[in-house]
Design a protein around this motif. Sequence first.
Motif, PDB file in Angstrom:
ATOM      1  N   ILE A  46     -24.137  51.038   2.495  1.00 15.14           N
ATOM      2  CA  ILE A  46     -24.065  50.064   1.379  1.00 15.14           C
ATOM      3  C   ILE A  46     -25.255  50.215   0.426  1.00 15.14           C
ATOM      4  CG2 ILE A  46     -22.628  48.330   2.578  1.00 15.14           C
ATOM      5  CD1 ILE A  46     -25.256  46.584   2.669  1.00 15.14           C
ATOM      6  N   GLY A  47     -26.162  51.154   0.745  1.00 15.87           N
ATOM      7  CA  GLY A  47     -27.270  51.438  -0.172  1.00 15.87           C
ATOM      8  C   GLY A  47     -28.564  50.706   0.169  1.00 15.87           C
ATOM      9  N   GLU A  48     -28.650  50.125   1.372  1.00 16.45           N
ATOM     10  CA  GLU A  48     -29.850  49.416   1.851  1.00 16.45           C
ATOM     11  C   GLU A  48     -30.351  48.385   0.853  1.00 16.45           C
ATOM     12  OE1 GLU A  48     -32.136  52.926   2.923  1.00 16.45           O
ATOM     13  OE2 GLU A  48     -31.809  52.458   5.035  1.00 16.45           O
ATOM     14  N   LYS A  49     -29.416  47.686   0.223  1.00 21.20           N
ATOM     15  CA  LYS A  49     -29.803  46.586  -0.659  1.00 21.20           C
ATOM     16  C   LYS A  49     -28.740  45.488  -0.621  1.00 21.20           C
ATOM     17  CE  LYS A  49     -27.808  48.516  -4.801  1.00 21.20           C
ATOM     18  NZ  LYS A  49     -27.761  49.822  -5.334  1.00 21.20           N
ATOM     19  N   THR A  50     -29.150  44.310  -1.065  1.00 20.31           N
ATOM     20  CA  THR A  50     -28.202  43.189  -1.090  1.00 20.31           C
ATOM     21  C   THR A  50     -27.328  43.349  -2.325  1.00 20.31           C
ATOM     22  OG1 THR A  50     -29.935  41.866  -0.081  1.00 20.31           O
ATOM     23  CG2 THR A  50     -28.051  40.668  -0.983  1.00 20.31           C
ATOM     24  N   THR A  51     -26.043  43.556  -2.099  1.00 24.26           N
ATOM     25  CA  THR A  51     -25.131  43.814  -3.223  1.00 24.26           C
ATOM     26  C   THR A  51     -24.739  42.495  -3.900  1.00 24.26           C
ATOM     27  OG1 THR A  51     -23.202  43.580  -1.807  1.00 24.26           O
ATOM     28  CG2 THR A  51     -24.135  45.795  -1.997  1.00 24.26           C
ATOM     29  N   LYS A  52     -24.145  42.627  -5.074  1.00 22.67           N
ATOM     30  CA  LYS A  52     -23.657  41.450  -5.818  1.00 22.67           C
ATOM     31  C   LYS A  52     -22.645  40.675  -4.953  1.00 22.67           C
ATOM     32  CE  LYS A  52     -22.180  41.252 -10.523  1.00 22.67           C
ATOM     33  NZ  LYS A  52     -21.647  42.072 -11.614  1.00 22.67           N
ATOM     34  N   THR A  53     -21.821  41.445  -4.252  1.00 20.08           N
ATOM     35  CA  THR A  53     -20.802  40.873  -3.371  1.00 20.08           C
ATOM     36  C   THR A  53     -21.446  40.034  -2.255  1.00 20.08           C
ATOM     37  OG1 THR A  53     -19.585  42.883  -3.786  1.00 20.08           O
ATOM     38  CG2 THR A  53     -18.818  41.557  -1.965  1.00 20.08           C
ATOM     39  N   SER A  54     -22.541  40.553  -1.711  1.00 16.54           N
ATOM     40  CA  SER A  54     -23.238  39.809  -0.649  1.00 16.54           C
ATOM     41  C   SER A  54     -23.899  38.557  -1.219  1.00 16.54           C
ATOM     42  CB  SER A  54     -24.295  40.678   0.020  1.00 16.54           C
ATOM     43  OG  SER A  54     -23.734  41.889   0.426  1.00 16.54           O
ATOM     44  N   HIS A  55     -24.417  38.660  -2.442  1.00 16.47           N
ATOM     45  CA  HIS A  55     -25.018  37.478  -3.076  1.00 16.47           C
ATOM     46  C   HIS A  55     -23.973  36.359  -3.199  1.00 16.47           C
ATOM     47  CE1 HIS A  55     -29.184  38.295  -4.192  1.00 16.47           C
ATOM     48  NE2 HIS A  55     -28.848  39.559  -4.381  1.00 16.47           N
ATOM     49  N   LYS A  56     -22.744  36.751  -3.513  1.00 18.30           N
ATOM     50  CA  LYS A  56     -21.658  35.775  -3.662  1.00 18.30           C
ATOM     51  C   LYS A  56     -21.392  35.071  -2.317  1.00 18.30           C
ATOM     52  CE  LYS A  56     -17.323  35.526  -6.065  1.00 18.30           C
ATOM     53  NZ  LYS A  56     -16.130  36.224  -6.460  1.00 18.30           N
ATOM     54  N   ALA A  57     -21.354  35.882  -1.240  1.00 19.01           N
ATOM     55  CA  ALA A  57     -21.123  35.306   0.092  1.00 19.01           C
ATOM     56  C   ALA A  57     -22.296  34.410   0.497  1.00 19.01           C
ATOM     57  CB  ALA A  57     -20.933  36.428   1.113  1.00 19.01           C
ATOM     58  N   ILE A  58     -23.503  34.822   0.120  1.00 15.04           N
ATOM     59  CA  ILE A  58     -24.687  34.015   0.473  1.00 15.04           C
ATOM     60  C   ILE A  58     -24.608  32.649  -0.207  1.00 15.04           C
ATOM     61  CG2 ILE A  58     -27.196  33.825   0.101  1.00 15.04           C
ATOM     62  CD1 ILE A  58     -27.365  36.857   0.736  1.00 15.04           C
ATOM     63  N   LYS A  59     -24.166  32.635  -1.451  1.00 18.63           N
ATOM     64  CA  LYS A  59     -24.053  31.344  -2.154  1.00 18.63           C
ATOM     65  C   LYS A  59     -23.020  30.445  -1.464  1.00 18.63           C
ATOM     66  CE  LYS A  59     -24.437  28.960  -6.267  1.00 18.63           C
ATOM     67  NZ  LYS A  59     -24.631  29.109  -7.694  1.00 18.63           N
ATOM     68  N   ALA A  60     -21.885  31.029  -1.097  1.00 21.24           N
ATOM     69  CA  ALA A  60     -20.850  30.245  -0.401  1.00 21.24           C
ATOM     70  C   ALA A  60     -21.384  29.730   0.937  1.00 21.24           C
ATOM     71  CB  ALA A  60     -19.608  31.103  -0.181  1.00 21.24           C
ATOM     72  N   ALA A  61     -22.162  30.581   1.625  1.00 21.02           N
ATOM     73  CA  ALA A  61     -22.731  30.184   2.922  1.00 21.02           C
ATOM     74  C   ALA A  61     -23.744  29.055   2.741  1.00 21.02           C
ATOM     75  CB  ALA A  61     -23.397  31.391   3.583  1.00 21.02           C
ATOM     76  N   ALA A  62     -24.560  29.155   1.710  1.00 21.47           N
ATOM     77  CA  ALA A  62     -25.574  28.124   1.458  1.00 21.47           C
ATOM     78  C   ALA A  62     -24.896  26.776   1.226  1.00 21.47           C
ATOM     79  CB  ALA A  62     -26.427  28.518   0.255  1.00 21.47           C
ATOM     80  N   ILE A  63     -23.837  26.789   0.415  1.00 27.21           N
ATOM     81  CA  ILE A  63     -23.124  25.531   0.121  1.00 27.21           C
ATOM     82  C   ILE A  63     -22.516  24.962   1.410  1.00 27.21           C
ATOM     83  CG2 ILE A  63     -21.149  24.528  -1.119  1.00 27.21           C
ATOM     84  CD1 ILE A  63     -21.783  26.548  -3.406  1.00 27.21           C
ATOM     85  N   ALA A  64     -21.887  25.830   2.204  1.00 24.07           N
ATOM     86  CA  ALA A  64     -21.252  25.367   3.452  1.00 24.07           C
ATOM     87  C   ALA A  64     -22.284  24.775   4.410  1.00 24.07           C
ATOM     88  CB  ALA A  64     -20.507  26.523   4.115  1.00 24.07           C
ATOM     89  N   LEU A  65     -23.437  25.408   4.504  1.00 26.78           N
ATOM     90  CA  LEU A  65     -24.466  24.916   5.439  1.00 26.78           C
ATOM     91  C   LEU A  65     -25.062  23.586   4.969  1.00 26.78           C
ATOM     92  CD1 LEU A  65     -26.288  28.273   6.279  1.00 26.78           C
ATOM     93  CD2 LEU A  65     -25.149  26.787   7.934  1.00 26.78           C
ATOM     94  N   VAL A  66     -25.328  23.504   3.663  1.00 24.83           N
ATOM     95  CA  VAL A  66     -25.946  22.283   3.132  1.00 24.83           C
ATOM     96  C   VAL A  66     -24.950  21.114   3.176  1.00 24.83           C
ATOM     97  CG1 VAL A  66     -26.875  21.248   1.007  1.00 24.83           C
ATOM     98  CG2 VAL A  66     -27.692  23.487   1.752  1.00 24.83           C
ATOM     99  N   MET A  67     -23.662  21.413   2.976  1.00 28.02           N
ATOM    100  CA  MET A  67     -22.641  20.348   2.977  1.00 28.02           C
ATOM    101  C   MET A  67     -22.182  19.962   4.393  1.00 28.02           C
ATOM    102  SD  MET A  67     -21.838  19.671  -0.261  1.00 28.02           S
ATOM    103  CE  MET A  67     -20.162  19.133  -0.420  1.00 28.02           C
TER     104      MET A  67
END
Length: 248
Positions: A46-67
């Motif tokens: 994946i290029g040893e970096k956080t991809t745009k796609t992963s950033h999207k999943a991280i945002k969804a995860a953050a919302i789910a955890l906080v809610m």
Amino acid sequence: MLIPKTHPRAASLHIREKLVQGFRDGLVVEEGLLAHGRGEMFDYLIGEKTTKTSHKAIKAAAIALVMAKLPVISVNGNLAALCTKEIVELSKVTGAKIEINLFYASEKRKKIIAQYLKKNGAKEILGIDTKFSKSITKLDSARRIVDKCGIFSADVVLVPLEDGDRTIALKKFGKKVITFDLNPMSRTAQTADITIVDNVIRGMKILIDTCKKLSKEDLEKKPKFDNKKNLKKSILIIRKNLRKMANA
Ligand code: ATP
């Protein structure tokens, strides 16, 4: 081993050293080293970096955890060795409980992991007192044992670096499952509700930061997230990188 910062694989070698240290300290088992190797291979792709796609999943995860009403972070040996501080910080930021759950269960290893977490500021650690043990059905071996006050009662569970059987069992048990998995094709990645295809050591830091920065609007609007679509995009990134390498 001292790894020069200029080494082209410095970041990846530092992560490997951290895991080996975890192995020497008794947190990680041999099988954990092998699982890490599988992860390294996908990280390369994946290029040893956080991809745009992963950033999207991280945002969804953050919302789910906080809610979440009762979020829980499920900790195994590899996660404890790679992200001790981050586990504690994420727990503070989201109010998530920390529960130790090991594929290769051992009371001694649980104690070592708990000590590691406590040294880094964790106050309460679940999964170590058998008085509170409960069983989630449809799963053999010790992995089915969870803490009554933790995973058993949780609505949202973060299970990084998990194996497919347990992820499937948690889903059948009605949990919303978030995972970190560098392999977008694994059973865990495909079964979870939110899969962050990123090295947990990079992604956890971004997840913590994202939780801290969530706006009122983010929480009210809850942007739509399609895990299958997101995973397909990660697979396409791998395909593109392989093509690039093949044509170089
Ligand atoms: P499954 O059972 O879900 O199909 P698997 O048999 O590969 O997958 P394991 O070997 O138990 O399951 O889990 C290890 C998973 O964790 C692998 O998919 C691997 O790519 C991933 N992994 C390993 N190290 C990391 C890491 N540092 N960050 C993110 N993912 C990782």
